[in-house]
Scaffold this motif. Structure first.
Motif, PDB file in Angstrom:
ATOM      1  N   LEU A 239       0.898  -1.174   0.054  1.00  0.00           N
ATOM      2  CA  LEU A 239       0.040  -0.144  -0.204  1.00  0.00           C
ATOM      3  C   LEU A 239       0.811   1.188  -0.006  1.00  0.00           C
ATOM      4  CD1 LEU A 239      -2.745  -1.062   2.444  1.00  0.00           C
ATOM      5  CD2 LEU A 239      -2.817  -0.513   0.097  1.00  0.00           C
ATOM      6  N   ARG A 240       2.065   1.203   0.528  1.00  0.00           N
ATOM      7  CA  ARG A 240       2.766   2.395   0.674  1.00  0.00           C
ATOM      8  C   ARG A 240       3.326   2.786  -0.658  1.00  0.00           C
ATOM      9  NH1 ARG A 240       7.698   0.518  -0.313  1.00  0.00           N
ATOM     10  NH2 ARG A 240       8.342  -1.540   0.251  1.00  0.00           N
ATOM     11  N   ARG A 241       3.317   1.850  -1.703  1.00  0.00           N
ATOM     12  CA  ARG A 241       3.542   2.317  -3.072  1.00  0.00           C
ATOM     13  C   ARG A 241       2.952   3.094  -3.770  1.00  0.00           C
ATOM     14  NH1 ARG A 241       6.174  -3.390  -5.323  1.00  0.00           N
ATOM     15  NH2 ARG A 241       7.207  -1.892  -6.802  1.00  0.00           N
ATOM     16  N   LEU A 242       1.425   2.915  -3.446  1.00  0.00           N
ATOM     17  CA  LEU A 242       0.367   3.583  -4.245  1.00  0.00           C
ATOM     18  C   LEU A 242       0.729   5.100  -4.244  1.00  0.00           C
ATOM     19  CD1 LEU A 242      -2.526   1.609  -3.043  1.00  0.00           C
ATOM     20  CD2 LEU A 242      -0.933   0.889  -5.011  1.00  0.00           C
ATOM     21  N   PRO A 243       0.847   5.811  -3.234  1.00  0.00           N
ATOM     22  CA  PRO A 243       0.869   7.397  -3.421  1.00  0.00           C
ATOM     23  C   PRO A 243       1.943   7.685  -4.460  1.00  0.00           C
ATOM     24  CG  PRO A 243       0.456   6.756  -0.904  1.00  0.00           C
ATOM     25  CD  PRO A 243       0.648   5.397  -1.798  1.00  0.00           C
ATOM     26  N   GLN A 244       3.013   6.952  -4.383  1.00  0.00           N
ATOM     27  CA  GLN A 244       4.136   7.444  -5.554  1.00  0.00           C
ATOM     28  C   GLN A 244       3.957   7.117  -6.735  1.00  0.00           C
ATOM     29  OE1 GLN A 244       4.984   5.939  -2.252  1.00  0.00           O
ATOM     30  NE2 GLN A 244       5.369   7.931  -1.768  1.00  0.00           N
ATOM     31  N   LEU A 245       2.965   6.352  -7.083  1.00  0.00           N
ATOM     32  CA  LEU A 245       2.165   6.094  -8.415  1.00  0.00           C
ATOM     33  C   LEU A 245       0.755   6.791  -8.687  1.00  0.00           C
ATOM     34  CD1 LEU A 245       3.321   2.398  -8.756  1.00  0.00           C
ATOM     35  CD2 LEU A 245       4.410   4.161 -10.112  1.00  0.00           C
ATOM     36  N   GLY A 246       0.560   7.643  -8.021  1.00  0.00           N
ATOM     37  CA  GLY A 246      -0.687   8.062  -8.114  1.00  0.00           C
ATOM     38  C   GLY A 246      -1.061   8.840  -9.249  1.00  0.00           C
ATOM     39  N   ASP A 247      -0.013   9.209 -10.319  1.00  0.00           N
ATOM     40  CA  ASP A 247      -0.126   9.684 -11.558  1.00  0.00           C
ATOM     41  C   ASP A 247      -0.441   8.585 -12.713  1.00  0.00           C
ATOM     42  OD1 ASP A 247       2.336   9.010 -11.296  1.00  0.00           O
ATOM     43  OD2 ASP A 247       2.827  10.528 -12.881  1.00  0.00           O
ATOM     44  N   ARG A 248      -0.361   7.557 -12.082  1.00  0.00           N
ATOM     45  CA  ARG A 248      -0.218   6.403 -13.331  1.00  0.00           C
ATOM     46  C   ARG A 248      -1.396   5.355 -12.925  1.00  0.00           C
ATOM     47  NH1 ARG A 248       4.972   4.097 -14.802  1.00  0.00           N
ATOM     48  NH2 ARG A 248       5.940   5.310 -13.112  1.00  0.00           N
ATOM     49  N   ILE A 249      -2.265   5.507 -12.113  1.00  0.00           N
ATOM     50  CA  ILE A 249      -3.547   4.507 -11.543  1.00  0.00           C
ATOM     51  C   ILE A 249      -4.765   5.210 -11.969  1.00  0.00           C
ATOM     52  CG2 ILE A 249      -4.566   3.600  -9.561  1.00  0.00           C
ATOM     53  CD1 ILE A 249      -1.762   3.576  -8.053  1.00  0.00           C
ATOM     54  N   LEU A 250      -5.601   4.397 -12.632  1.00  0.00           N
ATOM     55  CA  LEU A 250      -6.806   4.960 -13.212  1.00  0.00           C
ATOM     56  C   LEU A 250      -8.042   3.945 -12.527  1.00  0.00           C
ATOM     57  CD1 LEU A 250      -5.818   4.670 -16.846  1.00  0.00           C
ATOM     58  CD2 LEU A 250      -5.537   6.616 -15.384  1.00  0.00           C
ATOM     59  N   PHE A 251      -8.989   4.783 -12.387  1.00  0.00           N
ATOM     60  CA  PHE A 251     -10.264   4.002 -11.806  1.00  0.00           C
ATOM     61  C   PHE A 251     -11.005   3.028 -12.971  1.00  0.00           C
ATOM     62  CE2 PHE A 251     -14.942   3.840 -11.498  1.00  0.00           C
ATOM     63  CZ  PHE A 251     -14.875   3.056 -10.152  1.00  0.00           C
ATOM     64  N   GLY A 252     -11.161   1.926 -12.435  1.00  0.00           N
ATOM     65  CA  GLY A 252     -12.064   0.900 -13.375  1.00  0.00           C
ATOM     66  C   GLY A 252     -12.920   0.191 -12.565  1.00  0.00           C
ATOM     67  N   SER A 253     -14.125  -0.049 -13.070  1.00  0.00           N
ATOM     68  CA  SER A 253     -15.145  -0.685 -12.186  1.00  0.00           C
ATOM     69  C   SER A 253     -15.509  -2.394 -12.951  1.00  0.00           C
ATOM     70  CB  SER A 253     -16.358  -0.017 -12.327  1.00  0.00           C
ATOM     71  OG  SER A 253     -17.054  -0.220 -13.534  1.00  0.00           O
ATOM     72  N   ASP A 254     -15.330  -2.624 -13.810  1.00  0.00           N
ATOM     73  CA  ASP A 254     -15.834  -3.789 -14.718  1.00  0.00           C
ATOM     74  C   ASP A 254     -17.319  -3.810 -14.830  1.00  0.00           C
ATOM     75  OD1 ASP A 254     -15.081  -5.763 -16.127  1.00  0.00           O
ATOM     76  OD2 ASP A 254     -14.344  -7.198 -14.301  1.00  0.00           O
TER      77      ASP A 254
END
Length: 297
Positions: A239-254
């Motif tokens: 989880l600690r890695r997520l803030p650093q990649l915040g510009d490359r994570i996109l919301f998806g729902s299916d």
């Protein structure tokens, strides 16, 4: 009919962040005959599903579109995908017509390893494709199949994102997992891949790939939800890695093929430890808006 409580909850989440709405990079619209077969497969808990999986938004196409719009989803995809030869070109033609009648849907296309794949992918790009879908698990193909060389080359040159289901969830496939993607990126290092489902369950490995490849992104589809946490939970140390990649994570729902309500998909993202409103604004809207060139008008 859309549930008013669901509409209110979804709209409250994005409006509280000061957003104009949501962009969902992982939704499915398909020809009715294909969608019916997909739903029947989920109903049977087939071997590629592996568990009971009720479809939360089983409705006619017009109602599904209305539901997304009432939620405030201002951009979405029609992620068609082929699981056998001589299917992808037909799906692309359907998706092109769907886009023409559905301007808030990103122009979507797909492909399969077959001799004419390069030709119909070139045609899809000329017709304005904005996103491609690849499903390594259902398609049961190696993304490094040489029949796909002209496909990856053309997509890389055109800088068009590809939402690719390549993780080994919900059930492993012969060619799923991080290693085929590492090989693919060594050959085509500027591919704009969007790793579906955060790469579940190989979350850490796909985070590594994302960190090492500036054009690779991840979508949140189904990750972090109680349904997935039962069998493939996101590992807390990652989880600690997520803030650093915040510009490359996109919301998806299916959507519509999720076994729970749309608000739950969004709520699960807001409850991730260690993230803030800026990160949420980027994931729910701004990252996809920048990637696909979507204005706020």
């Amino acid at each position: 009919m859309t549930d008013d409580h669901e509409v209110a909850e979804v709209r409250q989440i994005w409006s509280a962040l000061g957003l104009p709405g949501v962009i969902d990079v992982h939704t499915h619209f398909m020809p009715k005959s294909v969608m019916d077969k997909v739903w029947n497969y989920f109903d049977s808990a087939g071997p590629l599903v592996g568990r009971e999986w009720p479809i939360a938004y089983r409705a006619v196409e017009s109602e599904r579109l209305q539901t997304l719009r009432e939620f405030g989803v201002r951009g979405f995809t029609a992620l068609v995908y082929a699981h056998k030869p001589q299917m992808a070109a037909w799906l692309n033609q359907w998706a092109l017509e769907f886009r023409r009648s559905t301007p808030d849907c990103l122009a979507t296309a797909t492909f399969y390893p077959e001799p004419d794949a390069g030709n119909y992918v070139d045609a899809a790009i000329r017709d304005g494709a904005q996103v491609f879908k690849a499903h390594v698990q259902v398609g049961r193909y190696d993304p490094n199949d040489r029949l796909l060389d002209p496909v990856w080359g053309a997509i890389e040159d055109a800088r068009i994102p590809v939402v690719i289901h390549c993780g080994s969830g919900p059930v492993p496939g012969e060619h799923t997992g991080p290693e085929p993607i590492r090989r693919l990126l060594r050959r085509y290092p500027q591919l704009r891949l969007i790793i579906a489902h955060m790469g579940m369950p190989e979350y850490a490995e796909f985070l590594d790939i994302c960190e090492a490849s500036v054009d690779v992104r991840l979508d949140t589809t189904m990750a972090f939800t109680p349904f997935v946490d039962e069998t493939m939970p996101f590992p807390p140390p990652q989880l600690r890695r997520l803030p650093q990649l915040g510009d490359r994570i996109l919301f998806g729902s299916d959507f519509p093929n999720i076994p729970y309500g749309y608000p739950e998909a969004m709520r699960a993202i807001t409850e991730i430890p260690g993230i803030d409103d800026r990160w949420l604004r980027a994931v729910f809207h701004d990252n996809a808006a920048a990637l696909f060139g979507l204005s706020e008008s």
